[in-house]
Design an enzyme around this catalytic site. Structure first.
Site, PDB file in Angstrom:
ATOM      1  N   ASP A 495       0.846  -1.205   0.000  1.00  0.00           N
ATOM      2  CA  ASP A 495       0.000   0.000   0.000  1.00  0.00           C
ATOM      3  C   ASP A 495       0.878   1.251   0.000  1.00  0.00           C
ATOM      4  O   ASP A 495       0.656   2.185   0.770  1.00  0.00           O
ATOM      5  CB  ASP A 495      -0.931  -0.010   1.217  1.00  0.00           C
ATOM      6  CG  ASP A 495      -2.084   0.976   1.066  1.00  0.00           C
ATOM      7  OD1 ASP A 495      -2.204   1.598  -0.013  1.00  0.00           O
ATOM      8  OD2 ASP A 495      -2.855   1.145   2.035  1.00  0.00           O
ATOM      9  N   LEU A 516       1.196  -3.640   6.716  1.00  0.00           N
ATOM     10  CA  LEU A 516       0.023  -3.669   7.595  1.00  0.00           C
ATOM     11  C   LEU A 516      -1.249  -4.064   6.861  1.00  0.00           C
ATOM     12  O   LEU A 516      -2.192  -4.568   7.478  1.00  0.00           O
ATOM     13  CB  LEU A 516      -0.181  -2.298   8.266  1.00  0.00           C
ATOM     14  CG  LEU A 516       0.760  -1.943   9.416  1.00  0.00           C
ATOM     15  CD1 LEU A 516       0.271  -0.684  10.109  1.00  0.00           C
ATOM     16  CD2 LEU A 516       0.860  -3.079  10.425  1.00  0.00           C
TER      17      LEU A 516
END
Length: 633
Positions: A495, A516
């Site tokens: 991301d 994450l």
């Protein structure tokens, strides 16, 4: 700087080209030190070494062996040898058998204790999609010939008696033997270091550091925390990035500012506002150094900064002015502190960035579970994917950012198992994870605090004036180096975007929230059909097949560069997610921002190649960005 063990001009074959041609073979200046093998551009007319082209850490080497000459090889490519590591074989061509034998012997000697030494190798080269020795068509295929010993190197530790029992027969391909046991480690060698920063112990097993005092290192098994002894005989753990070897050079000097770029140097010098204020910093080219100097004599209101590259002569001496050569950089600086010798001013006042120590991997040795009673919450910073983020203090003195994880937003048990590993990731361009609070709900994630906040907001609102091309490229370089470190640790971010980078008080950009996304429980985020999925930063193989890799991070990095050069605009702003998936899959790419020249845009477009394997690595991007910065400066 590490001491040179061997250096030689060799011909190197490109590892990246899919088809072999004469253009793949170039002369490079190779330098072997105790830590790595590096190779540089070479100017044959001037006999000078130029920019760094690449390097291999010695600890990653799996095999060093000769290579049979390629079919119809010219005379200058007869004496080939290979260095096998994670990226594949590095093919090098020596000018004589004697030189090849010397380098192979020395390299084998230096890597003999490596953990991942291979038992088999390919005696011929990989060429045009096939191994010439065994005709296998997979580049990662296991070697087809068994080595005579561990990496072909026979070593007898000093002081050991040699057994007179007959040795077992060497395994052959038909009767493969069990893997050879690792060689016994050599005797521990103590090392003396000097503290660059003060460190106050926060755990019982820590040792206090007092700046400029010497310490003896007793154990380096943890890369981030070394066991040390002070001059009074007291032992404990210290952060390894707070000290430097006594025999190493520039880190010992107040005027050397590591990890400071051109824009940051100018800010520091102008803030100090002293005529003749100076520092020595890393140049944008790896292994090069620059003297940055502030002067009030240039006629510009408020003064100006000049930057002088430290050059190296053909005799490996350092100079700023060609007539004044010195054996070491410290001698050069000492001379120019008393003589301008062609510069706008002599070096009068040291300007340093040593006031603020680097982040440590955890708040203390082996501390990852943090007592929430030690945290003070001061103000809210924002609301992210996992919940509220707040600025606070740990034990009333250390600035920290605290993420309160919203229940049901994360697979908490899986994350907690991973947190210990993530804490060991330590780099100046990554936001440091300090620890977690898991004994209560909600759980907290405690990280380094960066005062300039989110990069996306910083680009849109935080810049006091329009950034220069150099400043934007320096920020891109920060992200590239942080991601190259993650790539080297086999970590995929998943991301990467401007919203997931932060900016410190000096303007350094650091990557955060790496990995994450694996623990998100929101279907809208984890499914590529979901409205929260980062479609605008995703390559075709992720949009169509959810296939994540370091190459999908490369694509996202190209989009992040685009965000930088548009000062935070939304990628594909006129399209919705469904339209983006369809059009990107058909070849649509982001346009060139006005602030990006053709060379900068070519870096972006190289990240957006349709075939993932054709995109560069982050290590290659670091070199490309460094070269471009060097041109601009």
């Amino acid at each position: 700087m590490s001491e040179c063990v061997l250096e030689e001009i060799f011909i190197k074959r490109s590892q990246q080209k899919r088809k072999t041609s004469p253009l793949n073979y170039k002369e490079r200046w190779f330098i072997l030190t105790n830590e790595k093998l590096a190779y540089y551009d070479f100017d044959p007319e001037k006999g000078k070494r130029k920019g760094l082209r690449g390097s291999v850490d010695l600890e990653k080497i799996k095999c060093v062996e000769i290579v049979q000459p390629e079919p119809n090889a010219p005379q200058d490519r007869i004496y080939a040898f290979q260095i096998v590591y994670d990226e594949g074989p590095l093919y090098i061509f020596a000018k004589s058998e004697k030189v090849r034998a010397q380098w192979i012997k020395k390299l084998k000697e230096m890597v003999r204790f490596n953990k991942d030494l291979t038992q088999k190798y390919h005696p011929c080269s990989w060429m045009d999609g096939v191994w010439l020795c065994c005709q296998q068509e997979v580049k990662q295929a296991m070697g087809c010939k068994v080595l005579d010993g561990k990496n072909g190197f026979s070593f007898k530790p000093p002081g050991r008696r040699v057994s007179r029992k007959p040795l077992p027969p060497t395994p052959t391909e038909e009767t493969p033997g069990r893997p050879l046991p690792p060689e016994p480690p050599g005797p521990p060698v103590s090392m003396t270091v000097i503290a660059q920063y003060n460190y106050t112990p926060v755990a019982p097993q820590d040792l206090e550091l007092r700046r400029d005092e010497e310490y003896t290192i007793l154990d380096k098994s943890d890369a981030n925390w070394w066991r040390a002894k002070d001059k009074y005989g007291k032992e404990g753990y210290i952060p390894s990035n707070y000290v430097v070897k006594t025999e190493e050079g520039l880190e010992r000097y107040e005027w050397y500012c590591k990890n400071v770029n051109r824009s940051q140097a100018e800010k520091l010098l102008k803030t100090e506002n002293k005529d003749g204020g100076f520092m020595v910093r890393d140049s944008s080219k790896t292994g090069k150094y620059t003297v940055s100097l502030f002067t009030k004599s240039g006629g510009e209101p408020g003064g100006s900064c000049r930057h002088y590259n430290i050059c190296t002569s053909s005799q490996n001496q350092f100079y700023l002015a060609e007539k004044h050569n010195f054996t070491t950089i410290s001698e050069l600086i000492n001379y120019h502190q008393h003589n301008a010798a062609g510069m706008v001013s002599r070096l009068k006042h040291i300007v340093s960035n040593r006031a603020r120590p680097p982040s440590t991997a955890g708040l203390g040795y082996d501390m990852w579970e943090i007592d929430p009673r030690d945290l003070t919450f001061i103000k809210e910073l924002g609301n992210g994917q996992f919940g509220v983020v707040q600025y606070g203090k740990w034990q009333g003195q250390h600035d920290v950012a605290i993420k309160k994880i919203k229940e049901g937003s994360m697979s908490e048990d899986d994350f907690i198992d991973e947190a210990k590993i993530m804490m060991k990731l330590c780099h100046e361009n990554l936001v440091q994870l300090y620890g977690v609070c898991t004994k209560q709900r909600p759980i907290y994630i405690v990280t380094e605090y960066l005062s300039n906040g989110c990069l996306l907001v910083y680009l849109r609102e935080g810049l006091k004036q329009a950034p220069s091309t150099v400043q934007l490229l320096e920020m891109c370089k920060d992200v590239t180096e942080g991601m190259a470190y993650l790539e080297s640790k086999q970590y995929i971010h998943r991301d990467l975007a401007a919203r997931n980078c932060l900016v410190d008080s000096n303007g350094t950009v650091k990557v955060t929230d790496f990995g994450l996304s694996r623990y998100v429980l929101d279907d809208e985020y984890t499914s590529s059909a979901g409205s929260k999925f980062p479609v605008r930063w995703s390559p075709p193989e992720v949009l169509l097949y959810c296939k994540f890799s370091s190459k999908s991070d490369i694509w996202a990095y190209g989009v992040l560069m685009w965000e930088m050069y548009t000062l935070g605009q939304l990628p594909y702003e006129r399209l919705n997610n469904t339209e983006i998936v369809a059009q990107v899959s058909r070849g649509l790419r982001l346009y060139r921002p006005k602030m990006a020249n053709e060379k900068v845009y070519s870096i972006m477009t190289s990240c957006w190649l349709e075939k993932a394997e054709e995109r560069p690595t982050f290590e290659e991007l670091v070199l490309t960005v460094q070269d471009l910065l060097y041109e601009l400066q």
